[in-house]
Motif scaffolding. Structure first.
Motif: not given
Length: 359
Positions: A142-157, A171-176, A181-183
């Motif tokens: 979730i931290p990693f996907l939160g960073a992705l959503e914030a654009g922390f890693f820049g623009q990914l291809k 029990d889990f979610c799998y993408s930003v 949508s779930q949490i």
């Protein structure tokens, strides 16, 4: 407030009795400072495999999950240059170091006799039935996907997708998009931390450590609060003492979070040395576990006392603690108390006697 203090007088007597012992010294070699297999973990998103024009991460592989932390640390290093060389002052270190402790103590391998986990057939596998592994999912993915959503890693291809486990996928979610949508509230907490770092822009020296810790700990506690009831059914695979410790640990994080405890590389290593070095088993009696150090026994007792006291007061003790930690001065005093509690020597008989049999 005075009523609460009087109500908890025995607790404060115990804390004082524990704290007034000679300090123990913890020494670390450079190699010891990093989580197990840190040098093998992916350090770049491009290091993960590709499938159907997606970057695929296997979150149930210890090295691949560890790599998510490594990437977050690498991308945030520039914001913590004022707090130590070589990224040692980065406050994200607490997360991978905790995950490494879970790995080398066998906490990702339960239930017993599984072929998945450290010390068994596939030592890199994280069991989907491991309480610790499932709790950690919400402190890694979730931290990693939160960073992705914030654009922390820049623009990914390519988009990033997390590989689901073979069972219990719901029990889990799998993408930003899936996780948002779930949490959404939990994703927003982690996104806010990385957005705070990004707000420094070209002047990372403007990062205020207390503010950064506030964002980080808010997200950390939110992850635990969400995951704790969700994975209560996983506790059945643990022994009674380990179950109690896990719940005490989760409650203890609430108290530590309120102090804005700095989770940099050296600080986390110093205090993590006092966590139990193996899974607790039936027959382990706190604070008299023979193969644990006096400090490890004392930490187990302290966590138990905090949890029992908070339960007894219906959460009033935690509320009082948070009120006391509402200023920078209060938080500094709280951190000093934690330091005394954890790094002091053996407990006095009086300190043990106060809560003998409680835990």
């Amino acid at each position: 407030m005075c009523v609460i203090l009087d109500m908890h007088a025995p607790l404060f007597v115990l804390l004082a009795a524990i704290a007034l012992q000679p300090a123990a010294v913890v020494s670390l070699t450079h190699k010891d400072a990093f989580p197990p297999l840190w040098h093998l973990a992916p350090g770049n998103i491009k290091d993960y495999s590709m499938k159907d024009n997606k970057i695929i991460i296997d979150a149930w592989n210890y090295e691949e999950r560890l790599g998510m932390y490594k990437i977050m640390l690498n991308h945030s290093s520039k914001y913590f240059t004022a707090f130590g060389p070589n990224n040692v002052g980065n406050i994200l270190w607490g997360l991978p170091l905790q995950h490494g402790w879970q790995y080398h103590t066998g906490r990702l391998a339960v239930p017993p006799n599984t072929t998945c986990g450290h010390g068994s057939g596939n030592h890199l596998c994280i069991s989907v039935q491991s309480w610790w592994g499932c709790m950690n999912y919400y402190l890694a993915i979730i931290p990693f996907l939160g960073a992705l959503e914030a654009g922390f890693f820049g623009q990914l291809k390519y988009p990033v997708e997390i590989l689901p486990p073979e069972e219990l996928r719901e029990d889990f979610c799998y993408s930003v998009s899936d996780c948002h949508s779930q949490i959404p509230k939990l994703m927003d907490e982690w996104k806010a931390y990385f957005e705070y770092l990004l707000s420094a822009g070209q002047t990372p020296a403007s990062i205020k450590l207390d503010d950064a810790l506030n964002y980080l700990w808010k997200a950390h506690v939110a992850s635990i609060d969400y995951a704790l009831p969700k994975f209560k059914n996983r506790l059945k695979y643990l022994s009674g003492p380990e179950t109690n410790f896990g719940e005490n640990w989760a409650n203890g994080m609430e108290f530590i979070a309120a102090t804005h405890f700095p989770t940099d590389l050296w600080n986390t290593n110093e205090y993590q040395a006092f966590l139990p070095p193996r899974l607790l088993v039936e027959g382990d009696a706190i604070p008299f576990i023979g193969d644990f150090s006096p400090e490890q026994n004392k930490v187990l007792l302290s966590l138990c006392v905090l949890h029992k006291t908070n339960e007894f007061t219906g959460g009033a003790f935690l509320a009082f603690w948070r009120m006391a930690m509402s200023t920078e001065e209060g938080r500094a005093a709280g951190r000093r108390l934690i330091q005394l509690l954890i790094s002091s020597g053996s407990m006095t008989p009086d300190a043990v006697g106060i809560y003998k049999g409680l835990c």
